[in-house]
Write a protein that holds these residues in place. Sequence first.
Motif, short mmCIF file in Angstrom:
data_model
loop_
_atom_site.label_atom_id
_atom_site.label_comp_id
_atom_site.label_asym_id
_atom_site.label_seq_id
_atom_site.Cartn_x
_atom_site.Cartn_y
_atom_site.Cartn_z
N LEU A 102 0.83 -1.21 0.00
CA LEU A 102 0.00 0.00 0.00
C LEU A 102 0.86 1.26 0.00
N CYS A 103 2.00 1.23 0.71
CA CYS A 103 2.93 2.36 0.69
C CYS A 103 3.43 2.62 -0.73
N ALA A 104 3.81 1.54 -1.41
CA ALA A 104 4.35 1.67 -2.76
C ALA A 104 3.32 2.21 -3.75
N LEU A 105 2.03 1.90 -3.50
CA LEU A 105 0.96 2.30 -4.41
C LEU A 105 0.31 3.63 -4.02
N ALA A 106 0.71 4.22 -2.89
CA ALA A 106 0.04 5.41 -2.37
C ALA A 106 0.10 6.57 -3.37
N PRO A 107 -1.06 7.14 -3.74
CA PRO A 107 -1.07 8.24 -4.70
C PRO A 107 -0.85 9.61 -4.06
N THR A 108 -1.03 9.70 -2.74
CA THR A 108 -0.85 10.97 -2.04
C THR A 108 0.02 10.75 -0.80
N LEU A 109 0.58 11.84 -0.30
CA LEU A 109 1.42 11.76 0.89
C LEU A 109 0.61 11.33 2.11
N GLY A 110 -0.63 11.80 2.21
CA GLY A 110 -1.47 11.43 3.33
C GLY A 110 -1.73 9.93 3.39
N LEU A 112 0.17 7.66 2.03
CA LEU A 112 1.46 7.01 2.32
C LEU A 112 1.70 7.00 3.83
N ILE A 113 1.43 8.11 4.51
CA ILE A 113 1.63 8.19 5.96
C ILE A 113 0.69 7.22 6.68
#
Length: 483
Positions: A102-110, A112-113
């Motif tokens: 999910l981190c690798a696919l995160a489209p936004t910084l929020g 990703l956090i």
Amino acid sequence: MHNPATQNDCESSKQNGSARWALTSLSLAALLSSLGSSIANVGLPTLAQTFSASFQQVQWVVLAYLLAITTLIVSAGRIGDLFGRKKMLQIGITMFSIASVLCALAPTLGLLIAARMMQGLGAALMMSLAMALVGENIPKEKIGSAMGILGTVSAIGTALGPSLGGLLIAGYGWPMIFLVNAPLGIVALALTYRFLPADCLQVSRERPLFDAMGTLLLSLTLIAYALAMTLGHGHFNTINWTLLLATGLGLGLFILSQMRSTSPLIRLSMFRNSALTTGFAMSTLVTTVVMATLVVGPFYLSGVLALDAAQIGLVMASGPIVAALAGAPAGRVVDRLGSVKIIITGLIAMAIGTALLSMMPVALGVFGYILPLVILTTGYALFQAANNTAVMIHLAAQQRGVGSGLLGLSRNLGLITGASVMGMIFALGSGANDITIASPQDIEMGMKITFGMASALIVSALGLSLAGQILSRHDNVLSPEQN
């Protein structure tokens, strides 16, 4: 009321399990949790560019992971005690691996956090339960060696993170620093299924309840402390002091809740055992000092010794490399000579290393920095293997999960405190408003004061160790009947 047959089955499972492969699976879980922390740091500049964010914003990619581990590691250990350590370890590995994707696919910084917080929850389960499962699956006479190996792989993960992360970002982009965890997680999960014996939960007429209120109070208290130490970047203001006040209030409420709970998260009677209490306290002091080398070192190496980024990385890597090489031998020495002697030996080595760091680099340059760092790190490897062993052998079987969680918590509190307080001492000692543009003379003074304070902390840990030995002569080792 415990079932003797169940207890015999547990002992049989422990004897028949493949100890070497069981330790391999637990070591891989420890490696993943440390790699997950260190590999993200090198990606912060790239993430700031990718998401058009400030450094303070992307810093939460690291802080979210650390906060999740810190606030949940004790609860993770207790959950393992209640519902099965192998099962919860496997859930932690699965959660960590999914969160990595999910981190690798995160489209936004929020997002990703948020995924990093989920990854930290999985890491809390892995860190807490890997150590507890060592006591469950490794013969008592070899626990010191096993603890040394766990320390080694954790150091390898810490050392490998920046270099591996840099290569992955350069070759494949920032998502790979998270995605690389997924296949390793699958391997770890397969090894635990194959080689860890089934959970041996003792049968009782009434299963203990999970202490939800205690867990909430402890989590909120630890969040308040972690934020107090991290907000403001080393400069305390009204918000920091308010958060520290909230920490004290939360701690008081947590203790009251544990005294009244019929199934507490942490049995306060555990702290009547001096070996456990001093072990947790020493761990916090020692990791505070270790963190000082990571916070202060780069400024000294660049500002005084004029090293470039690549050279700084090589010098800084000498510490984790020494820890990786010394971990397993340190564990064997603990098995042979006992934990008490090695704790003192390790602390003395650390005291020498910190004292030399406050003096030698000024006179001898890079060599004067590396030599004390090697001495300090070797002492830390000895201390960690011995202290972890001393704590685990004083815990009853039903308390190993929460006990290893408390060990992890004590280390994380030390890391957070070291990053904030020792960084603040360094800044104040240098007398500079902005440490990044301070003169070499100012940085040298800050270095001397910081590691002079670090020496005092290690001497305090030595005093705690000696006091603990005196008090432990009057302690009774915790027995299952006390739980």
